[in-house]
Design a protein around this motif. Structure first.
Motif: not given
Lengths: 121, 181, 698
Positions: C423-439
């Protein structure tokens, strides 16, 4: 006994300034950050005056006033609303809902005290 | 930070007669290094404790004996004998650490014993004469004679101030003006 | 509030205001993003309005005129949208986004007391005003202002007014007290009163909440008539009021207004009947308090102390015969449990959603996409994931850089994308999650991915990788984190600031974090950032060197081993190197660096810990022994001492002793420093024997 005033505003700055001025004038001041929080506080304790902003999340000032006037505990307590000049229709809405008076932002500490004393001597 | 006066109030009351001669008198805690007796302004003294093992600080000057845990605060301990350039203390459990407020910092001074609290009229303090000692005059505030003893008054500002050459590299800056943190 | 009275802590209020502005702007940004990607609802618009409204309200109080003007127009546009006079079409949303960016700039200028260019934001204001003017029934505000100001005839000397005042029941229901009005009037001058009781009904018919009385006041005053109206300002709509000058024999002004119809529709009796209902309907509000960060930090420190003391007790407890002190041992165990829970709860207080940082990224994308002529959208997830405030504050720069990098190097131009079947438009995904005591924070893009051949060639070209070395795909991808590594064929003005991914990596590491990249050529890259939940606690390896104990941060450790003599090679003038799987690592004897006596000097008898740092690369640190792994509370050494080269901080161990935390990035340099024999007072003077001397002195 000092008169007790509840100031309701989602802006911490406004609450701080109102509370500071009133406390200095000898009032007891409690704060709530929106209409819902105010109703919780009002349910727990008696106040002699409510000063509320109109634009707030969760429950705005108009709904707060309607709720206060409809409940038995504070229905006869004076309520001052904070408005801005551009809120022309808001002032009327507030009055219609049962507000006692209004205070136009920005206001001076002296003006605040004067109005408070006018409705809550 | 101001020296904590309340923490020494009890100390002063227990061990002292009410200071005679009015409000101008200054109180000093005296301590020994070998045969010499020194005094330090009681207002800067926070507490006095026995020697405990320290954790060494890498590449520190020889008079820095390391750091200790003083109720959760990391406090450096300075060997005053080494600081005065007259040897190195081999500390035992008999040795004493005087915790002082040096400007915004809290530091410990390793000395041999704490002997007395003296109350003196500032007018009785005499200047330190040039004696050609290996020590530098800057951290010696003056001399005072008490009952045939000579007490050398020590200045914290001089001890840890800019002029302290021996500490310059590692203990730089004027403690009195160091950042409040 | 705009006056600076005695003892009025204006500076404090200003500080609060700007803190609040930051939150409001963040909220504004994320709500606008929802509006722009269509996931918003009616409340979104209200929330957007409130943010701008609150910023304006405070700005008025502090006299930030430019801010008031701008936010006023902004607010008017939002209000028109709330009233559906203007609809949220893409062009309008775009305008709102621009206005929001400008508003942030104006707030920042006010905060830093800098002035912006005279014409700043004028274009946006003009665009907003144009939209407002175009809105069919937008009313000129001047009309309203005009009605508020009535011409005041010049009044001199004392006059006698006759004031006929008959409250409506509504006035009492709004808690306006007639007696207070009389008192107010009395301040203006002498008042005499007549009461009209004629309307009082028989007791049976009397409504206790209704108003039946009327008063006629005679007031002698030198005050202008407007002062009288001011007294009745709040009640004019809820009473019959007639102010006359009897001497002149004519009414000066009349205000006989009946209550608004809407209100009549809801009489008092009806309200009373509803009393119980709203009370029951009130949901419990989420209550929150604002606390000084300093206070929280203090609490965090104290809890740190508690945990240390508890660890100390636990250690001592193990020395006791358990069957003799069962209650004490149980108590210590219970204490350990509560201390841990307390620490987690306290850390949670300082935790904040990453939203405040994430919310700034759409603007970064917008600005840069416009500059580069790319079409890019950003999709965020997990904004409510919480992380320590101190970490959040330092997350902005690395995140911004990663997003910029994805836009600049990852996402292709629209035409290239179409040519690649994307697609013409690019996508940037930005995500955060907590996993085993770390972010874990991920930044991924659907761009061109890492060209491994090119990266490897460049690395070999620069001597970063020995020729002929075989690297895994992952290892090649991670070459981009090496200092000054840039693969962009053309150094654009975005990446050409001398900042590369190596800086990002260093920033992340200084937060105790790790960063890795996974990429598929042609399909995109994913950067994964793993951070500790807090900076106050570090996972460390406890090691001994002689009698001393040090902590090495786990994030820096790759492996530890006991080397064979055959793997140690001396290099003239450079100490030893360790041969490890075809690589030669400099060996750094910690005891030499730090002049620790009594330590093991033969590398084969001790332990070598392979650590990695950005600036020093991989090195082997020689220590005597590994004592174990533990979480330690980081303490400042600098509060009472100076910074020490090679040491990043201190902690207190379970035995109550201080242990220093190594700054491994500095070790190689310290090791390389020439170490001349320092003359020390020990050699100059005989070591004193204190006990003897004390005896002498006594």
């Amino acid at each position: 006994m000092a008169k007790r005033i509840l100031t309701v505003d989602d802006s911490k700055t406004m609450r701080d300034m109102v509370a500071f001025t009133l406390k200095k004038a000898g009032f007891d001041v409690a704060e709530a950050e929106d209409g819902k929080a105010a109703l919780v506080v009002l349910g727990a304790s008696k106040f002699d005056l409510i000063i509320t902003d109109l634009n707030m999340p969760n429950m705005d000032g108009i709904s707060l006033i309607k709720n206060v006037r409809a409940a038995s505990s504070h229905r006869a307590v004076p309520i001052l609303i904070l408005t801005t000049e551009s809120d022309g229709t808001k002032k009327a809405d507030g009055k219609a809902a049962g507000a006692t008076g209004w205070l136009v932002k920005p206001f001076s500490p002296e003006k605040l005290i004067e109005l408070v004393q006018r409705v809550c001597p | 930070m101001q020296p904590d006066q309340t923490s020494i109030a009890g100390f002063a009351q227990d061990d002292l007669d009410p200071p005679a001669g009015g409000e101008n008198r200054q109180q000093f805690i005296t301590f020994t290094l070998g045969a010499e007796e020194y005094g330090i302004d009681i207002m800067v003294v926070r507490e006095i404790k026995g020697w405990t093992d320290t954790t060494m600080i890498p590449n520190a000057p020889v008079h820095v004996r390391g750091v200790i845990n003083l109720r959760g605060v990391i406090v450096p301990i300075f060997d005053l004998r080494a600081r005065f350039g007259v040897g190195l203390t081999v500390p035992t459990s008999m040795h004493v650490v005087i915790i002082v407020a040096a400007g915004t910092r809290t530091v410990g001074l390793l000395v041999d014993t704490v002997s007395d609290i003296i109350s003196i009229d500032p007018k009785a303090i005499r200047p330190v004469p040039e004696m050609g000692l290996p020590t530098e005059d800057q951290f010696l505030e003056g001399l005072v004679a008490i009952e045939n003893r000579m007490v050398t008054l020590v200045s914290l500002a001089g001890l840890f101030g800019k002029s302290a050459d021996a500490t310059k590299r590692h203990f730089k800056g004027d403690l009195a003006t160091s950042k409040a943190a | 509030m705009n006056s600076e009275g005695e003892g009025y802590p204006l500076a404090q209020f200003r500080k609060t205001y700007f803190e609040e502005c930051t939150e409001l702007l963040d909220a504004l940004q994320s709500n606008l993003d929802m509006l722009s990607n269509g996931s918003g609802d009616a409340e979104t618009l209200h929330a957007i309005f409130r943010s701008v409204h609150s910023i304006k309200g405070g700005a008025g109080a502090f006299g930030f005129a430019g801010l008031v003007t701008f936010s006023h127009v902004f607010e008017s546009l939002l209000d028109a949208m709330r009233e559906q006079k203007v609809s949220a079409v893409p062009e309008i949303v775009q305008l709102l986004l621009r206005a929001s960016d400008a508003l942030a700039d104006i707030v920042n200028a006010a905060r830093s007391e800098q002035s912006l260019d005279a014409g700043f934001g004028a274009e946006i204001v003009a665009a907003m005003e144009e939209v407002l003017a175009g809105a069919a029934d937008a009313q000129p505000e001047a009309a309203e202002a005009a009605t508020a100001v009535t011409a005041e005839p010049e009044v001199t000397g004392e006059r006698r007014y006759r004031i006929a005042f008959t409250p409506h029941s509504e006035m009492l229901q709004k808690a306006n007290e007639p007696l207070l009005l009389v008192r107010q009037l009395r301040r203006l001058g002498g008042v005499s009163v007549e009461v009209d009781t004629s309307r009082i009904p028989l007791l049976a018919a009397l409504d206790p909440e209704a108003a039946y009385l009327g008063w006629t006041f005679t007031l002698d005053t030198g005050a202008p008539q407007s002062a009288i109206h001011e007294v009745f300002e709040f009640v004019e709509d809820d009473c019959d009021l007639l102010v006359t000058l009897p001497e002149a024999g004519m009414p000066v002004a009349a205000a006989t207004v009946t209550a608004t119809p809407e209100f009549v529709a809801e009489p008092a009796a009806a309200s009373v009947a509803k009393t119980a209902e709203p009370a029951a309907a009130v949901p419990v509000a989420t209550q929150s308090i604002r606390v000084d960060v300093d206070k929280v930090d203090r609490l965090v420190n104290l809890v740190g102390e508690l945990v240390i003391t508890q660890a100390m007790l636990t250690e001592q407890g193990t020395l006791l015969p358990a069957d003799h002190y069962p209650a004490l041992i149980q108590g210590i165990e219970a204490l350990a449990q509560s201390a841990r829970e307390l620490q987690e709860s306290v850390m949670a207080i300082r935790a904040q959603p990453v939203k405040s940082v994430f919310a700034r990224m759409p603007r970064v994308v917008r600005d840069l996409a416009a500059t580069l002529g790319k079409e890019v959208r950003i999709v965020t997830a997990g904004e409510m994931t919480e992380i320590d405030k101190t970490v959040i504050e330092q997350l902005n720069d690395p995140l911004t850089h990663m997003i910029r990098n994805a836009l600049d190097h990852g996402i292709e131009g629209p035409d290239a994308r179409v040519a690649a079947g994307k697609p013409r438009q690019g996508t940037i995904h930005l995500s955060a999650a907590q996993r085993s005591g770390r972010i874990v924070i991920e930044v991924s893009d659907d761009g061109r991915g890492i060209n491994r051949e090119k990266v490897l060639a460049k690395a070999q070209d620069r001597g970063l990788v020995p020729p002929g070395a075989s690297l895994s795909e992952e290892e090649i991808d991670n070459l981009i984190f090496l200092p000054s590594f840039s693969t962009a064929d053309v150094v654009s003005n975005i990446s050409g600031r001398g900042v590369g991914m190596d800086v990002v990596k260093r920033n992340v590491q200084s937060l105790g974090g790790r960063i890795t990249v996974h990429s598929r050529f042609g399909a995109g890259s994913r950067f994964t950032l793993s951070l500790p939940l807090t900076l106050a606690v570090v996972d460390g390896m406890v090691v001994s060197v002689g009698k001393e104990t040090f902590i090495i941060p786990l994030t820096a450790i790759i492996e530890s081993l006991r080397p064979r003599a055959a793997d140690i090679h001396p290099v003239i003038g450079r100490g030893n190197v360790l041969a490890l799987r075809g690589e030669y690592l400099p060996l750094i004897p910690l005891h030499k660096c730090f002049e620790v006596e009594g330590a093991i000097s033969d590398p084969c008898s001790g332990i070598v810990i392979v650590v990695q740092s950005e600036s020093a690369g991989r090195v082997g640190v020689m220590v005597d022994e590994l004592l174990g792994q533990q979480q330690v509370v980081v303490k400042s050494l600098e509060a009472n001492y100076d910074p020490v080269d090679g040491i990043s901080g201190a902690t207190i161990l379970g035995n109550g002793r201080v242990a220093l935390i190594l700054d491994i990035a500095r070790l190689r340099e310290i090791d390389a420093e020439p170490r001349p024999e320092k003359p020390s007072p020990i050699q100059q003077f005989a070591t004193s024997e204190p006990r003897e001397e004390i005896t002498h002195a006594a």
